[in-house]
Design a protein around this motif. Structure first.
Motif, PDB file in Angstrom:
ATOM      1  N   GLY A 145       0.806  -1.209   0.000  1.00  0.00           N
ATOM      2  CA  GLY A 145       0.000   0.000   0.000  1.00  0.00           C
ATOM      3  C   GLY A 145       0.840   1.260   0.000  1.00  0.00           C
ATOM      4  N   PRO A 146       0.277   2.429  -0.337  1.00  0.00           N
ATOM      5  CA  PRO A 146      -1.127   2.562  -0.766  1.00  0.00           C
ATOM      6  C   PRO A 146      -1.340   2.022  -2.180  1.00  0.00           C
ATOM      7  CG  PRO A 146      -0.022   4.672  -0.921  1.00  0.00           C
ATOM      8  CD  PRO A 146       0.982   3.718  -0.302  1.00  0.00           C
ATOM      9  N   TYR A 147      -2.596   1.791  -2.508  1.00  0.00           N
ATOM     10  CA  TYR A 147      -2.968   1.179  -3.776  1.00  0.00           C
ATOM     11  C   TYR A 147      -3.702   2.200  -4.650  1.00  0.00           C
ATOM     12  CZ  TYR A 147      -1.924  -3.171  -1.296  1.00  0.00           C
ATOM     13  OH  TYR A 147      -1.305  -4.164  -0.580  1.00  0.00           O
ATOM     14  N   TYR A 148      -3.555   1.997  -5.978  1.00  0.00           N
ATOM     15  CA  TYR A 148      -4.233   2.862  -6.946  1.00  0.00           C
ATOM     16  C   TYR A 148      -5.003   1.968  -7.915  1.00  0.00           C
ATOM     17  CZ  TYR A 148      -1.031   6.396  -5.180  1.00  0.00           C
ATOM     18  OH  TYR A 148      -0.348   7.242  -4.355  1.00  0.00           O
ATOM     19  N   ALA A 149      -6.223   2.354  -8.156  1.00  0.00           N
ATOM     20  CA  ALA A 149      -7.074   1.547  -9.027  1.00  0.00           C
ATOM     21  C   ALA A 149      -7.942   2.455  -9.870  1.00  0.00           C
ATOM     22  CB  ALA A 149      -7.922   0.594  -8.200  1.00  0.00           C
ATOM     23  N   MET A 150      -8.403   1.922 -10.999  1.00  0.00           N
ATOM     24  CA  MET A 150      -9.287   2.657 -11.895  1.00  0.00           C
ATOM     25  C   MET A 150     -10.463   1.770 -12.273  1.00  0.00           C
ATOM     26  SD  MET A 150      -6.732   4.760 -14.443  1.00  0.00           S
ATOM     27  CE  MET A 150      -5.918   3.266 -14.995  1.00  0.00           C
ATOM     28  N   VAL A 151     -11.598   2.415 -12.435  1.00  0.00           N
ATOM     29  CA  VAL A 151     -12.807   1.715 -12.838  1.00  0.00           C
ATOM     30  C   VAL A 151     -13.604   2.653 -13.727  1.00  0.00           C
ATOM     31  CG1 VAL A 151     -14.097   2.456 -10.793  1.00  0.00           C
ATOM     32  CG2 VAL A 151     -14.792   0.377 -12.025  1.00  0.00           C
ATOM     33  N   PRO A 152     -14.191   2.152 -14.827  1.00  0.00           N
ATOM     34  CA  PRO A 152     -14.967   3.046 -15.692  1.00  0.00           C
ATOM     35  C   PRO A 152     -16.167   3.629 -14.945  1.00  0.00           C
ATOM     36  CG  PRO A 152     -14.450   1.003 -16.821  1.00  0.00           C
ATOM     37  CD  PRO A 152     -14.100   0.792 -15.390  1.00  0.00           C
ATOM     38  N   GLU A 153     -16.435   4.889 -15.308  1.00  0.00           N
ATOM     39  CA  GLU A 153     -17.641   5.494 -14.747  1.00  0.00           C
ATOM     40  C   GLU A 153     -18.881   4.759 -15.279  1.00  0.00           C
ATOM     41  OE1 GLU A 153     -18.544   9.437 -16.084  1.00  0.00           O
ATOM     42  OE2 GLU A 153     -17.619   9.131 -18.045  1.00  0.00           O
ATOM     43  N   MET A 154     -19.970   4.952 -14.583  1.00  0.00           N
ATOM     44  CA  MET A 154     -21.250   4.345 -14.935  1.00  0.00           C
ATOM     45  C   MET A 154     -21.179   2.806 -14.907  1.00  0.00           C
ATOM     46  SD  MET A 154     -23.240   6.846 -15.298  1.00  0.00           S
ATOM     47  CE  MET A 154     -23.107   8.632 -15.423  1.00  0.00           C
ATOM     48  N   MET A 207     -22.119   5.963 -11.186  1.00  0.00           N
ATOM     49  CA  MET A 207     -21.143   6.924 -10.664  1.00  0.00           C
ATOM     50  C   MET A 207     -20.576   7.713 -11.855  1.00  0.00           C
ATOM     51  SD  MET A 207     -19.107   5.151  -7.513  1.00  0.00           S
ATOM     52  CE  MET A 207     -18.554   3.728  -8.412  1.00  0.00           C
ATOM     53  N   ASP A 208     -20.717   9.024 -11.830  1.00  0.00           N
ATOM     54  CA  ASP A 208     -20.393   9.885 -12.973  1.00  0.00           C
ATOM     55  C   ASP A 208     -19.030  10.541 -12.754  1.00  0.00           C
ATOM     56  OD1 ASP A 208     -20.457  11.338 -15.254  1.00  0.00           O
ATOM     57  OD2 ASP A 208     -22.152  12.612 -14.696  1.00  0.00           O
ATOM     58  N   ARG A 209     -18.149  10.322 -13.701  1.00  0.00           N
ATOM     59  CA  ARG A 209     -16.820  10.942 -13.601  1.00  0.00           C
ATOM     60  C   ARG A 209     -16.894  12.445 -13.657  1.00  0.00           C
ATOM     61  NH1 ARG A 209     -13.356  13.589 -16.340  1.00  0.00           N
ATOM     62  NH2 ARG A 209     -14.845  13.694 -18.047  1.00  0.00           N
ATOM     63  N   GLU A 210     -17.819  12.966 -14.480  1.00  0.00           N
ATOM     64  CA  GLU A 210     -17.946  14.411 -14.595  1.00  0.00           C
ATOM     65  C   GLU A 210     -18.405  15.043 -13.281  1.00  0.00           C
ATOM     66  OE1 GLU A 210     -17.437  12.618 -18.253  1.00  0.00           O
ATOM     67  OE2 GLU A 210     -19.167  12.272 -16.924  1.00  0.00           O
ATOM     68  N   ALA A 211     -19.083  14.242 -12.401  1.00  0.00           N
ATOM     69  CA  ALA A 211     -19.490  14.752 -11.092  1.00  0.00           C
ATOM     70  C   ALA A 211     -18.381  14.591 -10.067  1.00  0.00           C
ATOM     71  CB  ALA A 211     -20.759  14.038 -10.617  1.00  0.00           C
ATOM     72  N   ARG A 212     -17.738  13.426 -10.034  1.00  0.00           N
ATOM     73  CA  ARG A 212     -16.630  13.172  -9.113  1.00  0.00           C
ATOM     74  C   ARG A 212     -15.739  12.128  -9.759  1.00  0.00           C
ATOM     75  NH1 ARG A 212     -17.023  11.286  -2.707  1.00  0.00           N
ATOM     76  NH2 ARG A 212     -14.748  11.206  -2.331  1.00  0.00           N
ATOM     77  N   THR A 242     -12.584   6.261 -14.729  1.00  0.00           N
ATOM     78  CA  THR A 242     -12.175   6.573 -16.092  1.00  0.00           C
ATOM     79  C   THR A 242     -13.385   6.991 -16.918  1.00  0.00           C
ATOM     80  OG1 THR A 242     -12.392   4.261 -16.740  1.00  0.00           O
ATOM     81  CG2 THR A 242     -10.229   4.995 -15.965  1.00  0.00           C
ATOM     82  N   ASP A 243     -13.062   7.722 -18.030  1.00  0.00           N
ATOM     83  CA  ASP A 243     -14.145   8.332 -18.809  1.00  0.00           C
ATOM     84  C   ASP A 243     -14.728   7.359 -19.813  1.00  0.00           C
ATOM     85  OD1 ASP A 243     -15.614  10.785 -19.645  1.00  0.00           O
ATOM     86  OD2 ASP A 243     -14.593  10.345 -21.532  1.00  0.00           O
ATOM     87  N   ASP A 279     -16.678  14.936 -21.824  1.00  0.00           N
ATOM     88  CA  ASP A 279     -15.898  13.710 -21.892  1.00  0.00           C
ATOM     89  C   ASP A 279     -14.466  14.020 -22.296  1.00  0.00           C
ATOM     90  OD1 ASP A 279     -18.097  12.142 -21.197  1.00  0.00           O
ATOM     91  OD2 ASP A 279     -18.795  12.082 -23.266  1.00  0.00           O
ATOM     92  N   LEU A 280     -13.601  13.026 -22.054  1.00  0.00           N
ATOM     93  CA  LEU A 280     -12.176  13.211 -22.291  1.00  0.00           C
ATOM     94  C   LEU A 280     -11.719  12.411 -23.501  1.00  0.00           C
ATOM     95  CD1 LEU A 280     -10.802  12.917 -18.642  1.00  0.00           C
ATOM     96  CD2 LEU A 280     -11.388  15.003 -19.897  1.00  0.00           C
ATOM     97  N   GLY A 281     -10.563  12.849 -24.077  1.00  0.00           N
ATOM     98  CA  GLY A 281      -9.927  12.107 -25.155  1.00  0.00           C
ATOM     99  C   GLY A 281     -10.829  11.929 -26.351  1.00  0.00           C
ATOM    100  N   ASP A 282     -10.798  10.726 -26.912  1.00  0.00           N
ATOM    101  CA  ASP A 282     -11.625  10.446 -28.081  1.00  0.00           C
ATOM    102  C   ASP A 282     -13.106  10.535 -27.768  1.00  0.00           C
ATOM    103  OD1 ASP A 282      -9.323  10.059 -29.485  1.00  0.00           O
ATOM    104  OD2 ASP A 282      -9.359   7.867 -29.353  1.00  0.00           O
ATOM    105  N   ASN A 283     -13.465  10.323 -26.497  1.00  0.00           N
ATOM    106  CA  ASN A 283     -14.886  10.406 -26.133  1.00  0.00           C
ATOM    107  C   ASN A 283     -15.414  11.833 -26.224  1.00  0.00           C
ATOM    108  OD1 ASN A 283     -15.008   7.618 -25.513  1.00  0.00           O
ATOM    109  ND2 ASN A 283     -14.136   8.016 -23.483  1.00  0.00           N
TER     110      ASN A 283
END
Length: 775
Positions: A145-154, A207-212, A242-243, A279-283
């Motif tokens: 630790g500490p740990y870092y993780a990513m998960v797509p929004e929604m 869970m919305d990335r644009e909100a948090r 992630t977006d 949205d970010l990047g290609d999105n």
């Protein structure tokens, strides 16, 4: 130690000893003696004991021990004597130090019973193990630790984010000291963790990335199965959403206003607009296109690769006077759409663009793209050629003035008026220049912008050139045949226009030649008689009159030269020149003599020139002992003494009687030697009359035609060294005593009377020609 633990160890020892006895009784029939009377396998001791007394690990006892103290117990192996000690009489084993299972879980020891007095082994050595019994003294730890993780929004509820794992240093095989249970302390209600595996999952939908975008989650691991009294450890997990393309683009405004000047050229930028996509990047990419409007043919739209803005550019040039506003409808859409969120669409938006055209000061515009006029040649100055017209397309409609740039009409054949009328400045000649290509410039009065147009002026032909022969005015005649002549007219030949030929009136009735008009622009010449002899007359001149039948009619008289030539049998022309009657066989005698005389003169000149070049220059005067030429010497200062002998021979003056003959001159070579005149006698020998001597020499020099008409003069600017006569200075003579007698100067004649008066009667130094070489 707990009594149950001690009882266990002692019981195990006695039990092992009893089993050994039974085995020994059954085997006693086979074996004659027993190896040992006691046995055991392992002892246990609790770690981290902090009491005041040593911990009793166990007791060793042998059957041979009668309790009389004759047996001694010996302990050896790992930690023997330092960690573990044994009572050699009773066999009790104690741990003297606190043990930590995480450092060392077991120790291997060896026990033996020996005679106390002789140390002789009573039993063979026996190995046993002391295990350190674990207690719950180590909390769980998250090593990474500490740990870092990513998960797509929604993401859906229960979507796995990551797994965290803790470790416990306690013994996992003994009790619950190492049995861990995971729980979430921070991050609810967004995430949850599985108690047994430590897998973190999403707990809320949408869970919305644009909100948090980021969440900080704290996970706890607790041993003892999570029961009270267990130890715990925590770690932090930073989870980022992630977006995904879950937001359509949106124009901030529904209507955009832009403007463009009518003087802008195609390709120039009119304005920009941008649709927002969180949205970010290609999105978040947005493509733009025009979908409707009356300006789709006049404007175009593209996407800036850096700013992602829609750039509106001019496609065709606009005209304020034609159309003053345009409307466009633009669409912005996402090129990358996530099929999971199609129901959230459409992923595009529209906006309206209103473009107004601004008026600009434009140059005048000619009515026609180019002009072509015709004018006849030779017309007088000021003749109208044609009119050009340009107008101001601006609202102001300012008046226009015209100008012919001089570089297009260098010779200034034309001029233009204020209303665009082009006139001639001087007569034009089609034969010199049939076309005039000029430019006319139109400019608004009070402005600087101009427009040019091409004006082509054709000069029409007028019959102002008489016809003439197209080739040389010369033909060759052989017997009765002549060549046909074709006329040339510099004017343009009109339709059905032709030439007519006729003999000039003065030769219309000649007896030698006649003319036939062929009616096709050519004429034929025929002879009227035979017997032309080129030795008698080889050239004939025939005047011919040519008429072009134009309007007005032009005619000219051209003289045709007819040469009589010698021909062979096939009428091939040979020589057309008269042969000379007499050809000289060679040069005449007079010519040869003249040539030889010229050669002789040239050779003489060359020889004379070479002789003059080789002749060396020598001194003008050569003194010989037997030939003395008179020289008049003038002394203005003291001489150089006896050592100065460069100018002349002093002996001549010292002994005038010894001189005879005359002095030859190298600058003039006399052809004849003139003797001394009898009347000019020489002074007698041993004569001291210097005056007579000088007069005689002067007379000889005057009567000698070969002597140059000049006297030799020598000037001395210094006093010589080594003179025996001493100084001749009159200043020094006054102060210097001398025993010389100068009375003889009285006998030198009247020329030396002054000198005799000054020095003859005084005791001083005087000039003597015999004593000084520089006389």
């Amino acid at each position: 130690l707990p009594k149950s633990f001690l009882k266990h160890n002692l019981l195990k020892c006695h039990l092992s000893l009893h089993r050994h006895r039974q085995r020994a009784g059954k085997e006693g029939q086979v074996l004659h003696r027993s190896k040992r009377g006691w046995v055991w396998n392992q002892f246990f001791v609790i770690e981290e004991y902090t009491g005041p007394d040593p911990v009793l690990v166990g007791r060793l006892h042998s059957d041979v021990d009668k309790g009389d103290g004759t047996i001694k117990y010996i302990l050896s192996g790992e930690g023997a004597g330092t960690i573990f000690v044994i009572d050699d009489k009773t066999g009790n084993i104690h741990a003297t130090k606190t043990l930590d299972r995480e450092e060392r879980a077991e120790y291997t020891l060896t026990a033996q019973a020996v005679a106390r007095n002789t140390n002789e082994p009573l039993e063979p050595p026996s190995e046993f193990i002391v295990k350190v019994q674990d207690i719950n003294d180590n909390p769980p730890e998250f090593l990474h630790g500490p740990y870092y993780a990513m998960v797509p929004e929604m993401s859906n509820v229960g979507t796995s984010v990551m797994q965290v794992t803790a470790t416990d240093a306690d013994d996992p095989t003994y009790g619950n000291s190492a049995r861990l249970v995971y729980s979430i302390l921070q991050g609810q209600p967004y995430f949850s963790v599985e108690p047994q595996t430590g897998i973190i999952r999403t707990a809320l939908p949408n869970m919305d990335r644009e909100a948090r975008q980021e969440y900080d989650v704290v996970i706890q691991a607790k041993d003892m199965g999570g029961h009270m009294g267990g130890l715990s450890g925590t770690t932090e997990v930073k989870i980022t959403l992630t977006d995904v393309n879950d937001n359509p683009p949106k124009f901030p405004q529904s209507v955009y206003s832009m403007s463009v000047s009518e003087d802008k050229v195609p390709g120039e930028e009119v304005g920009r607009l941008k649709a927002k996509d969180p949205d970010l990047g290609d999105n978040g990419l947005v493509n733009y296109r025009l979908i409707d409007g009356d300006g789709m043919n006049m404007f175009e739209i593209s996407t800036n690769s850096e700013t992602r803005e829609a750039v509106v550019k001019l496609k065709k040039q606009v005209d304020f006077e034609t159309k003053r506003s345009y409307t466009l409808k633009v669409e912005g859409s996402n090129p990358h759409i996530d099929s999971r969120f199609l129901a959230w669409g459409p992923y595009k938006d529209e906006a309206t663009i209103k473009i107004s055209v601004e008026d600009a000061d434009e140059p005048p515009v000619f009515v026609a793209p180019s002009y072509t006029f015709e004018v006849e040649e030779n017309v007088p100055q000021g003749t109208p050629v044609g009119r050009v017209h340009a107008k101001d397309t601006d609202v102001a409609n300012n008046p226009v003035r015209y100008l012919i740039p001089r570089y297009t009409d260098v010779d200034q054949f034309f001029s233009i008026s204020e209303d665009g009328l082009i006139t001639t400045n001087r007569p034009l000649d089609r034969e010199t220049q049939p076309w005039h290509n000029i430019s006319v410039s139109a400019t608004e009065i009070g402005h600087h912008q101009d427009t040019k147009v091409r004006v082509n002026i054709k000069v029409k032909d007028v019959n102002d050139n008489p016809p003439e022969f197209a080739s040389d005015n010369e033909v060759f005649m052989c017997e009765t045949h002549t060549k046909t002549k074709t006329p040339l007219d510099k004017d343009e030949m009109a339709h059905r226009q032709h030439f007519t030929f006729s003999l000039a009136p003065e030769v219309a009735h000649n007896q030698n030649f006649t003319l036939k008009d062929n009616r096709d622009g050519t004429a034929s010449i025929y002879v009227l008689r035979k017997g032309f002899n080129r030795l008698t007359q080889d050239v004939y001149f025939l005047p011919i009159e040519i008429n072009d039948n134009g309007f007005p009619s032009m005619s000219s008289t051209n003289t045709l030269t007819i040469k009589v030539c010698s021909c062979d049998s096939e009428d091939n022309i040979g020589s057309c020149h008269m042969a000379p009657h007499v050809l000289p066989a060679g040069l005449s005698t007079g010519a040869l003599i003249a040539i030889l005389a010229c050669i002789v003169i040239l050779l003489a000149i060359v020889v004379l020139f070479v002789a003059l070049r080789r002749q060396k220059k020598e001194p003008l005067i050569v003194f010989e002992e037997e030939d003395i030429r008179e020289n008049i010497i003038t002394y203005d200062d003291e001489g150089g003494g006896e050592e100065d002998t460069e100018a002349f021979d002093i002996a001549t003056l010292q002994n005038p009687d010894g001189a005879n003959g005359f002095l030859p001159r190298k600058d003039i070579k006399p052809e004849l030697q003139f003797p001394i005149r009898p009347g000019l006698g020489r002074p007698a020998a041993n004569s001291v009359d210097v005056d007579d001597f000088i007069k005689t020499r002067i007379a000889e020099a005057d009567s000698d035609p070969t002597a140059p008409p000049y006297d030799s003069i020598q000037i001395y600017g210094y006093e010589g060294r080594g003179s025996l006569a001493g100084s001749l200075s009159s200043l020094e003579s006054v102060t210097t005593e001398s025993d010389l007698d100068y009375d003889y100067l009285q006998s030198w004649g009247p020329r030396f009377r002054k000198l005799a008066d000054l020095y003859g009667t005084k005791d001083c130094s005087i000039y003597d020609a015999d004593d000084d070489e520089d006389s």
